[in-house]
Design an enzyme around this catalytic site. Structure first.
Site, PDB file in Angstrom:
ATOM      1  N   GLN A   9       0.835  -1.201   0.000  1.00 56.60           N
ATOM      2  CA  GLN A   9       0.000   0.000   0.000  1.00 56.60           C
ATOM      3  C   GLN A   9       0.874   1.256   0.000  1.00 56.60           C
ATOM      4  O   GLN A   9       1.908   1.280   0.657  1.00 56.60           O
ATOM      5  CB  GLN A   9      -0.861  -0.033   1.266  1.00 56.60           C
ATOM      6  CG  GLN A   9      -2.107   0.804   1.184  1.00 56.60           C
ATOM      7  CD  GLN A   9      -3.121   0.400   2.255  1.00 56.60           C
ATOM      8  OE1 GLN A   9      -3.120  -0.728   2.723  1.00 56.60           O
ATOM      9  NE2 GLN A   9      -3.984   1.301   2.638  1.00 56.60           N
ATOM     10  N   SER A  88       4.190  -6.469   2.946  1.00 58.21           N
ATOM     11  CA  SER A  88       2.843  -6.395   3.519  1.00 58.21           C
ATOM     12  C   SER A  88       1.807  -6.911   2.514  1.00 58.21           C
ATOM     13  O   SER A  88       1.808  -8.093   2.172  1.00 58.21           O
ATOM     14  CB  SER A  88       2.556  -4.964   3.976  1.00 58.21           C
ATOM     15  OG  SER A  88       1.333  -4.888   4.675  1.00 58.21           O
ATOM     16  N   LEU A  89       0.953  -6.036   2.000  1.00 59.42           N
ATOM     17  CA  LEU A  89      -0.010  -6.412   0.965  1.00 59.42           C
ATOM     18  C   LEU A  89       0.673  -7.145  -0.191  1.00 59.42           C
ATOM     19  O   LEU A  89       0.119  -8.093  -0.771  1.00 59.42           O
ATOM     20  CB  LEU A  89      -0.698  -5.142   0.432  1.00 59.42           C
ATOM     21  CG  LEU A  89      -1.343  -5.230  -0.951  1.00 59.42           C
ATOM     22  CD1 LEU A  89      -2.612  -6.051  -0.887  1.00 59.42           C
ATOM     23  CD2 LEU A  89      -1.606  -3.855  -1.519  1.00 59.42           C
ATOM     24  N   ARG A 113      -9.239  -8.433   3.071  1.00 55.97           N
ATOM     25  CA  ARG A 113      -8.215  -7.891   3.966  1.00 55.97           C
ATOM     26  C   ARG A 113      -8.393  -6.388   4.115  1.00 55.97           C
ATOM     27  O   ARG A 113      -8.367  -5.845   5.229  1.00 55.97           O
ATOM     28  CB  ARG A 113      -6.837  -8.212   3.378  1.00 55.97           C
ATOM     29  CG  ARG A 113      -5.637  -7.693   4.176  1.00 55.97           C
ATOM     30  CD  ARG A 113      -4.364  -8.034   3.392  1.00 55.97           C
ATOM     31  NE  ARG A 113      -3.145  -7.837   4.171  1.00 55.97           N
ATOM     32  CZ  ARG A 113      -2.391  -6.748   4.136  1.00 55.97           C
ATOM     33  NH1 ARG A 113      -2.757  -5.720   3.390  1.00 55.97           N
ATOM     34  NH2 ARG A 113      -1.282  -6.669   4.855  1.00 55.97           N
ATOM     35  N   HIS A 195      -0.027  -3.852  11.163  1.00 57.41           N
ATOM     36  CA  HIS A 195       1.059  -4.694  11.682  1.00 57.41           C
ATOM     37  C   HIS A 195       1.329  -4.425  13.165  1.00 57.41           C
ATOM     38  O   HIS A 195       2.474  -4.291  13.592  1.00 57.41           O
ATOM     39  CB  HIS A 195       2.325  -4.524  10.831  1.00 57.41           C
ATOM     40  CG  HIS A 195       2.096  -4.933   9.407  1.00 57.41           C
ATOM     41  ND1 HIS A 195       1.924  -6.249   9.031  1.00 57.41           N
ATOM     42  CD2 HIS A 195       1.932  -4.193   8.280  1.00 57.41           C
ATOM     43  CE1 HIS A 195       1.683  -6.290   7.726  1.00 57.41           C
ATOM     44  NE2 HIS A 195       1.677  -5.060   7.248  1.00 57.41           N
ATOM     45  N   GLN A 244       0.418 -12.347   9.740  1.00 57.42           N
ATOM     46  CA  GLN A 244       1.037 -11.148   9.159  1.00 57.42           C
ATOM     47  C   GLN A 244       0.399  -9.829   9.586  1.00 57.42           C
ATOM     48  O   GLN A 244       1.095  -8.847   9.812  1.00 57.42           O
ATOM     49  CB  GLN A 244       1.022 -11.271   7.628  1.00 57.42           C
ATOM     50  CG  GLN A 244       1.933 -10.298   6.920  1.00 57.42           C
ATOM     51  CD  GLN A 244       1.277  -9.697   5.682  1.00 57.42           C
ATOM     52  OE1 GLN A 244       0.224  -9.093   5.757  1.00 57.42           O
ATOM     53  NE2 GLN A 244       1.920  -9.877   4.545  1.00 57.42           N
TER      54      GLN A 244
END
Length: 291
Positions: A9, A88-89, A113, A195, A244
């Site tokens: 992102q 991440s993503l 998500r 996170h 995650q």
């Protein structure tokens, strides 16, 4: 060895993917399939939308995912990953690229998500901040000394960490980071504390969706954010993907491990060049490219 990396992102921009759509029949078909799956024309927002529209949670994550995954698919025979990783993503993009997830399942999970994270963000005021110029252990120690929830969330490269947690705790931590010698500690324009433990409601919601999705044996290992190590077992990948959302992104450690395991070329697949920049800061000798 060829390593392919996929951004997260923040990499989105107006017009992203438009050239792919116009120049590749395969890309156009995949984008149209994505519009069907999502139930709205995300392509209209990606190609013509404003920066504000692109920042909407239900748009941003699928948009970055689609740009990355469809770009990888248009590379054809040239796309032969020997290792993959995503920030991440971006880990979802990496898992489609290495065959763990189908295009359709990857997109559905990314969409779920995004919505689950949005809901979690609305429960408690929370945020993230970038800390520049401090050693990892100092950042961790400062976070541990603050009342309230604040943790190291993204290990982006040496001297660049992102912290995440309750807004008041993050603000206090920023002051303490500056007092400890940070060059900068600045609040980021994000919707919430990704996170971190603040994402627990989203993790629970996404866990059910991940558990119900088929994960196949990948064609090459993925270096997952949670472990910063090569993972090829479908069940282990699934387990790490669930963790995650509430665990830190170990990007520095992942890149270091990929280099130790023989990565000679890192190709960033998707919008922007953020990861290539981070990789060059993690290892000055690393060779990077953009797809």
């Amino acid at each position: 060895m060829k390593a392919y990396v996929f951004p997260g992102q923040g990499a989105q921009f107006t017009g992203m993917g438009k050239d792919l759509y116009e120049n590749s029949a395969l890309a156009a078909a995949l984008f149209e399939k994505a519009n069907e799956i999502l139930g709205f024309r995300i392509t209209d927002i990606m190609f013509e939308g404003t920066a504000e529209e692109l920042k909407e949670t239900k748009v941003t994550q699928p948009a970055v995912f689609l740009h990355s995954v469809i770009l990888a698919k248009t590379l054809g025979e040239d796309f032969k990953p020997e290792m993959v990783a995503g920030h991440s993503l971006g880990e979802f993009s990496a898992l489609v690229a290495n065959g763990t997830l189908s295009f359709e399942d990857g997109l559905k999970l990314v969409s779920q998500r995004a919505l689950a994270m949005q809901k979690a963000c609305e429960i408690t005021p929370s945020t993230m901040a970038a800390v520049l110029g401090l050693a990892d252990n100092i950042v961790e120690e400062v976070c541990a000394s603050i009342d309230g929830i604040v943790v190291a969330a993204n290990y982006n490269c040496p001297g660049q960490l992102v912290i995440s947690g309750e807004t008041t705790a993050v603000e206090k931590a920023c002051e303490a980071m500056k007092a400890a010698g940070a060059k900068r500690a600045l609040i980021l324009p994000v919707g919430g504390a990704f996170h971190s433990p603040m994402m627990e409601p989203a993790r629970e919601e996404l866990a059910a969706a991940i558990e119900a999705t088929t994960f196949s044996t990948p064609i090459c290992p993925v270096y997952q954010n949670v472990t910063a190590s090569a993972v090829s077992d479908a069940n282990e990948i699934k387990k790490n993907l669930i963790i995650q959302l509430t665990a830190p992104v170990k990007w520095t450690q992942s890149v270091q491990q990929m280099i130790a395991d023989g990565a000679t070329l890192f190709t960033e697949v998707g919008p922007g060049k953020v990861l290539a920049g981070l990789i060059n800061k993690i290892d000055k000798e690393a060779v990077t490219a953009n797809a």
